[in-house]
Design a protein around this motif. Structure first.
Motif, mmCIF file in Angstrom:
data_model
loop_
_atom_site.group_PDB
_atom_site.id
_atom_site.type_symbol
_atom_site.label_atom_id
_atom_site.label_comp_id
_atom_site.label_asym_id
_atom_site.label_seq_id
_atom_site.Cartn_x
_atom_site.Cartn_y
_atom_site.Cartn_z
ATOM 1 N N ASP A 44 0.832 -1.211 0.000
ATOM 2 C CA ASP A 44 0.000 0.000 0.000
ATOM 3 C C ASP A 44 0.862 1.254 0.000
ATOM 4 O O ASP A 44 0.505 2.262 -0.610
ATOM 5 C CB ASP A 44 -0.912 -0.004 1.233
ATOM 6 C CG ASP A 44 -1.881 -1.171 1.219
ATOM 7 O OD1 ASP A 44 -2.678 -1.258 0.266
ATOM 8 O OD2 ASP A 44 -1.840 -1.992 2.147
ATOM 9 N N LEU A 45 1.993 1.185 0.688
ATOM 10 C CA LEU A 45 2.963 2.279 0.680
ATOM 11 C C LEU A 45 4.291 1.703 0.216
ATOM 12 O O LEU A 45 4.884 0.860 0.888
ATOM 13 C CB LEU A 45 3.104 2.904 2.068
ATOM 14 C CG LEU A 45 4.240 3.921 2.262
ATOM 15 C CD1 LEU A 45 4.158 5.048 1.232
ATOM 16 C CD2 LEU A 45 4.221 4.469 3.684
ATOM 17 N N VAL A 46 4.738 2.133 -0.961
ATOM 18 C CA VAL A 46 5.988 1.624 -1.541
ATOM 19 C C VAL A 46 7.108 2.613 -1.236
ATOM 20 O O VAL A 46 6.993 3.809 -1.512
ATOM 21 C CB VAL A 46 5.850 1.428 -3.060
ATOM 22 C CG1 VAL A 46 7.162 0.905 -3.640
ATOM 23 C CG2 VAL A 46 4.710 0.461 -3.374
ATOM 24 N N ILE A 47 8.202 2.095 -0.648
ATOM 25 C CA ILE A 47 9.369 2.921 -0.333
ATOM 26 C C ILE A 47 10.541 2.384 -1.144
ATOM 27 O O ILE A 47 11.015 1.261 -0.912
ATOM 28 C CB ILE A 47 9.693 2.880 1.176
ATOM 29 C CG1 ILE A 47 8.495 3.348 1.993
ATOM 30 C CG2 ILE A 47 10.916 3.739 1.468
ATOM 31 C CD1 ILE A 47 8.718 3.263 3.501
ATOM 32 N N TYR A 48 11.011 3.160 -2.096
ATOM 33 C CA TYR A 48 12.121 2.742 -2.944
ATOM 34 C C TYR A 48 13.427 3.049 -2.216
ATOM 35 O O TYR A 48 14.050 4.104 -2.405
ATOM 36 C CB TYR A 48 12.056 3.460 -4.292
ATOM 37 C CG TYR A 48 10.821 3.104 -5.080
ATOM 38 C CD1 TYR A 48 10.694 1.864 -5.693
ATOM 39 C CD2 TYR A 48 9.774 4.018 -5.200
ATOM 40 C CE1 TYR A 48 9.548 1.530 -6.415
ATOM 41 C CE2 TYR A 48 8.630 3.690 -5.918
ATOM 42 C CZ TYR A 48 8.534 2.451 -6.518
ATOM 43 O OH TYR A 48 7.396 2.129 -7.219
ATOM 44 N N ASP A 49 13.824 2.109 -1.365
ATOM 45 C CA ASP A 49 14.989 2.276 -0.504
ATOM 46 C C ASP A 49 15.595 0.885 -0.307
ATOM 47 O O ASP A 49 14.900 -0.028 0.144
ATOM 48 C CB ASP A 49 14.546 2.881 0.831
ATOM 49 C CG ASP A 49 15.688 3.072 1.821
ATOM 50 O OD1 ASP A 49 16.773 2.509 1.616
ATOM 51 O OD2 ASP A 49 15.477 3.769 2.830
ATOM 52 N N PRO A 50 16.873 0.688 -0.651
ATOM 53 C CA PRO A 50 17.479 -0.645 -0.517
ATOM 54 C C PRO A 50 17.540 -1.155 0.923
ATOM 55 O O PRO A 50 17.704 -2.364 1.137
ATOM 56 C CB PRO A 50 18.890 -0.458 -1.097
ATOM 57 C CG PRO A 50 19.144 1.011 -1.027
ATOM 58 C CD PRO A 50 17.817 1.668 -1.218
ATOM 59 N N THR A 51 17.397 -0.267 1.904
ATOM 60 C CA THR A 51 17.409 -0.710 3.308
ATOM 61 C C THR A 51 16.027 -1.164 3.773
ATOM 62 O O THR A 51 15.875 -1.629 4.902
ATOM 63 C CB THR A 51 17.909 0.420 4.231
ATOM 64 O OG1 THR A 51 16.971 1.502 4.219
ATOM 65 C CG2 THR A 51 19.268 0.927 3.784
#
Length: 219
Positions: free
Chosen positions: A29-36
């Motif tokens: 629902d909430l996409v965070i484009y962060d490798p961590t």
């Protein structure tokens, strides 16, 4: 409506009265484009008119107000650190219909997690070793030992052994039970919830019954 606000971008994400997932994967629902951030990092569930945050086995974990958590009820203005993103939880509208009293784990693997104390009373322990009852009478909470194995020490409140005589509880009191430490807290606005295996019974029933006296404690 309750929401999460990104403290950098100030983008607001409304939380439904249902499950809300957060992660790097496109199906969240909430996409965070962060490798961590893990593909499926965490979820926020709607439980007992409140929102509960749960780690879905993420690699880097979640922090709420600086504390690493696995399962945590959210309160108004809590700060959630997910990867490199910081969110503020706005849940003021969901904190009116709640029980103000709770226990906080202060040792073991669940350190920092909390659980509610229903008005009907709460039994904790292991039926083979120790069982205590926390109950409310005339606006005062008490702890009473229902059972203790003869070879085991009595449960304690602030280091003082508690037997069948009810012990009044005050905010900040520390309870020792089966090598696990709790802190009695109250009042606070927010229904406290934890993933611990807890069974609830009525205050009137003081019988020792393993079916209703179960709490999975881990050192």
């Amino acid at each position: 409506m309750p929401q999460l606000t990104n403290q950098h971008s100030q983008i607001k994400h409304h939380l439904p009265d249902a499950t809300f997932t957060i992660g790097r994967g496109a199906d969240n629902d909430l996409v965070i484009y962060d490798p961590t951030v893990s593909l499926h990092h965490c979820r926020i569930s709607f439980v007992d008119d409140s929102h509960v945050l749960e780690d879905l086995g993420s690699k880097n974990g979640i922090r709420v107000n600086g504390q690493l958590v696995r399962h945590q009820l959210l309160h108004h203005q809590d700060l959630l650190k997910i990867g490199n993103s910081l969110f503020c939880y706005d849940g003021l509208t969901k904190e009116r219909h709640v029980d103000p009293n709770y226990l906080r784990f202060i040792s073991g693997r669940r350190n920092g997690e909390v659980m509610s104390i229903p008005n009907s009373g709460l039994k904790l322990g292991n039926d083979a070793e120790q069982v205590v009852l926390i109950f409310k009478y005339a606006d005062q909470h008490y702890l009473r030992t229902l059972f203790c194995h003869p070879r085991k020490p009595l449960p304690t409140v602030n280091g003082e052994a508690v037997d069948l005589t009810p012990k009044p509880l005050r905010s900040g009191d520390q309870i020792s039970l089966l090598m696990q430490q709790f802190q009695f807290c109250g009042p606070r606005s927010g229904w406290e919830y934890t993933g611990a295996k807890v069974a609830i019974t009525t205050v009137a029933d003081d019988r020792h019954d393993h079916r209703i006296c179960e709490l999975a404690l881990e050192a």
